[in-house]
Enzyme design. Structure first.
Site, PDB file in Angstrom:
ATOM      1  N   CYS A 126       0.829  -1.207   0.000  1.00  0.00           N
ATOM      2  CA  CYS A 126       0.000   0.000   0.000  1.00  0.00           C
ATOM      3  C   CYS A 126       0.870   1.267   0.000  1.00  0.00           C
ATOM      4  CB  CYS A 126      -0.962  -0.059   1.186  1.00  0.00           C
ATOM      5  SG  CYS A 126      -2.281   1.127   1.083  1.00  0.00           S
ATOM      6  N   HIS A 157      -3.842  -5.154   0.805  1.00  0.00           N
ATOM      7  CA  HIS A 157      -3.284  -5.579   2.095  1.00  0.00           C
ATOM      8  C   HIS A 157      -3.330  -7.107   2.228  1.00  0.00           C
ATOM      9  CE1 HIS A 157      -2.823  -1.669   4.112  1.00  0.00           C
ATOM     10  NE2 HIS A 157      -3.755  -1.296   3.264  1.00  0.00           N
ATOM     11  N   GLU A 195      -2.172  -8.785   4.680  1.00  0.00           N
ATOM     12  CA  GLU A 195      -2.142  -9.179   6.093  1.00  0.00           C
ATOM     13  C   GLU A 195      -3.528  -9.316   6.715  1.00  0.00           C
ATOM     14  OE1 GLU A 195      -1.287  -6.318   4.801  1.00  0.00           O
ATOM     15  OE2 GLU A 195      -1.617  -4.597   6.100  1.00  0.00           O
ATOM     16  N   SER A 227       0.189 -12.736  39.141  1.00  0.00           N
ATOM     17  CA  SER A 227      -1.227 -12.395  39.340  1.00  0.00           C
ATOM     18  C   SER A 227      -2.129 -13.580  39.028  1.00  0.00           C
ATOM     19  CB  SER A 227      -1.600 -11.231  38.418  1.00  0.00           C
ATOM     20  OG  SER A 227      -1.607 -11.679  37.077  1.00  0.00           O
ATOM     21  N   VAL A 264      -2.334 -14.585  32.271  1.00  0.00           N
ATOM     22  CA  VAL A 264      -1.536 -15.340  31.298  1.00  0.00           C
ATOM     23  C   VAL A 264      -0.073 -14.889  31.312  1.00  0.00           C
ATOM     24  CG1 VAL A 264      -1.309 -15.955  28.854  1.00  0.00           C
ATOM     25  CG2 VAL A 264      -3.565 -15.504  29.817  1.00  0.00           C
ATOM     26  N   ASP A 265       0.151 -13.585  31.249  1.00  0.00           N
ATOM     27  CA  ASP A 265       1.517 -13.103  31.056  1.00  0.00           C
ATOM     28  C   ASP A 265       2.424 -13.400  32.248  1.00  0.00           C
ATOM     29  OD1 ASP A 265       0.288 -12.154  28.839  1.00  0.00           O
ATOM     30  OD2 ASP A 265       0.194 -10.073  29.519  1.00  0.00           O
TER      31      ASP A 265
END
Ligand code: XMP
Length: 512
Positions: free
Chosen positions: A80, A168, A170, A222, A225-226
């Site tokens: 693009c 595009h 993607e 916590s 996930v992270d």
């Protein structure tokens, strides 16, 4: 490691390009559009992608790259706006199109031999979003594809292995975009398929050992996930040199604290320091009804408790954090680039700058979906790896009005039923977030022969890609009925259940 470098000209899709490349098992990095060519050369990329962007190359403040990138001798794919850059620097011409080409189009591949379209049919559905268009080819380029509105929709410089596509590849609306990207990174750039989470575990483990040496690391776990994946990874690398601190603020959902203790304390057998601060938080929140005040109190109390806990944990040089790649990428401040404006507006868990630790951030290179894959690779259960986002202030923002131990208990029970039934219907993990909200509204009901005057509970289920916008989930009536019946039967204190049918915007996902 083999990698593709993406020059970001401010497209809202730049991160999507990076993820698509990684889905091809090739590492990719995003850098600002004006990164010096010498810096890019030092990264030793196998190929370069010029992203799209909202500007026009002829605008006075157009973002332009270092022209020396065209001397690197590696393949280039301009997408693009990236095509305009090729034209601008390599002798083509771009003009404002009489019609904007926006949305679906059909690409006709005119050069079957073009490496970008190998294995693909002669006609492809593609997705466009541009106003300017190429009107003269850059020097030594040939046309390899056309669309209804553009005779230069895909171009190639065969000798230099430069490609330009106005659509595009993607986005999901270009269904064969993945193959085009794969053809570029594998076929044209010659990348192997080395970027896998299995390889990453080995490489990251080495890196953590090298960085940490014989020092100690503290991590605030916590249960999200992270932080969970970071804990499992670091533990694999350095074992008992890692201490995880888990603060129970009393605002967690049913069994959350138990799951963390089971998974990490028992299964992984890592050093888990459990801080029970439930009474403290409740006491500080007593009588507070203002949402912003609640958040501030919780944020501050967390920092205090965590700081005191780190002292008890003993001397450590490093503080580990589950920072992800999207937090690290420097956004390009170009007007019209929503990505430049969208930045997390909260994060109460933030720790004060004066804590004297070096940071250890082993997930800095990863996207969220990669972190989940890494979690699976490290043996974490689905309950943690697929966990839905849960706000730092926890149930406090879902328990409206004043927070009391009793109200939290009612909410926890009702929320557990919502989650359990959504899981049983195989819908829970398909939604972005599904939860219960306890409203400060009482209404009259009748249960058995008795008149009741109890709380109202709202069910909130939303689908979203990133939490910035969301739509409410059309949960089947039968399931809603089952949830409502169970809640009013099983949870004392609730006699009415309602469904939140608001999208975001105008609503937010959380109620406070
Ligand atoms: P809203 O309610 O603003 O939420 O639509 C968007 C997303 O962010 C989550 N959220 C938070 N996450 N700390 C967090 O880490 C917070 O204070 C916080 N508040 C909201 C929310 O759950 C949703 O996914």
């Amino acid at each position: 490691m083999e990698q593709i470098v993406i020059l970001d000209f401010g497209s809202q899709y730049t991160q999507v390009i990076a993820r698509r490349i990684r889905e091809c098992n090739v590492y990719s990095t995003i850098v600002r559009f004006d990164t010096p060519a010498s810096e890019i050369a030092a990264m030793n990329p196998k190929g370069l992608i010029l992203s799209g962007g909202p500007s026009s190359v002829y605008a006075p403040d157009a973002p332009l790259p270092d022209k020396a990138i065209f001397k690197l001798g590696i393949p280039v794919l301009g997408i693009c706006f990236g095509v305009q850059i090729l034209a601008q620097f390599l002798g083509g011409k771009v003009e404002r199109g009489d019609k904007r080409e926006y949305g679906k189009g059909t690409l006709t591949v005119s050069a079957a031999s073009c490496a970008l379209f190998q294995g693909l049919p002669a006609q492809l559905q593609v997705w466009n979003s541009h106003g300017d268009k190429l009107t003269r080819l850059p020097k030594d380029f040939v046309v390899v594809g056309t669309t209804e509105n553009s005779s230069y929709a895909a171009i190639e410089h065969p000798k230099r292995r430069y490609f330009g596509i106005q659509f595009h590849p993607e986005v999901v609306h270009t269904p064969q975009g993945r193959e085009i990207i794969s053809n570029f990174v594998h076929g044209v750039c010659g990348c192997g398929k080395n970027w896998t989470m299995r390889n990453y575990v080995e490489q990251a483990t080495e890196e953590i050992r090298r960085q940490v040496g014989s020092d100690r690391v503290i991590l605030g776990l916590s249960g999200g996930v992270d932080s969970s994946v970071a804990a499992a990874l670091i533990h694999r690398a350095i074992g008992d040199q890692l201490t995880c601190i888990f603060v129970n603020n009393g605002l967690l959902r049913a069994r959350e604290a138990e799951v963390v203790q089971e998974v990490f304390g028992r299964n992984f057998a890592l050093r888990l320091q459990y801080e029970d601060a439930t009474k403290l938080f409740l006491q500080k929140l007593k009588g507070v009804t203002d949402p912003e005040k609640k958040r501030k109190i919780i944020g501050k109390a967390f920092v205090d408790v965590f700081q005191a806990a780190t002292k008890r944990a003993g001397k450590a040089k490093f503080l580990a954090q589950g920072t992800l790649y999207p937090d690290v990428i420097e956004s390009v401040p170009i007007a019209g680039n929503p990505a430049a404006m969208i930045k997390s507006h909260h994060n109460v868990g933030g720790l004060p700058k004066n804590m004297k630790f070096e940071l250890l951030e082993p997930l800095r290179a990863l996207f969220k979906d990669e972190v989940r894959q890494l979690g699976v690779e490290l043996g974490l259960p689905k309950e943690i790896v697929q966990r839905q986002p849960f706000p730092g202030p926890g149930l406090a923002v879902r328990c409206l009005g004043e927070i009391t131990g009793n109200k939290l208990e009612i909410l926890r029970k009702a929320d557990a039923i919502v989650v359990e039934e959504m899981k049983a219907a195989d819908l829970y993990y398909k939604t972005w977030q599904t939860f219960a909200v306890l409203l400060p509204v009482r209404s009259v009901g009748v249960q058995g022969d008795e008149r009741t005057y109890d709380f109202t509970l709202a069910i909130r289920a939303v689908e979203s890609q990133d939490g910035m916008t969301a739509d409410w989930v059309k949960v089947p009536y039968g399931l809603l009925e089952k949830i409502s019946t169970r809640i009013t039967n099983e949870v004392r204190g609730i006699n009415r259940v309602v469904l939140d049918i608001t999208s975001k915007p105008p609503g937010t996902i959380e109620w406070e």
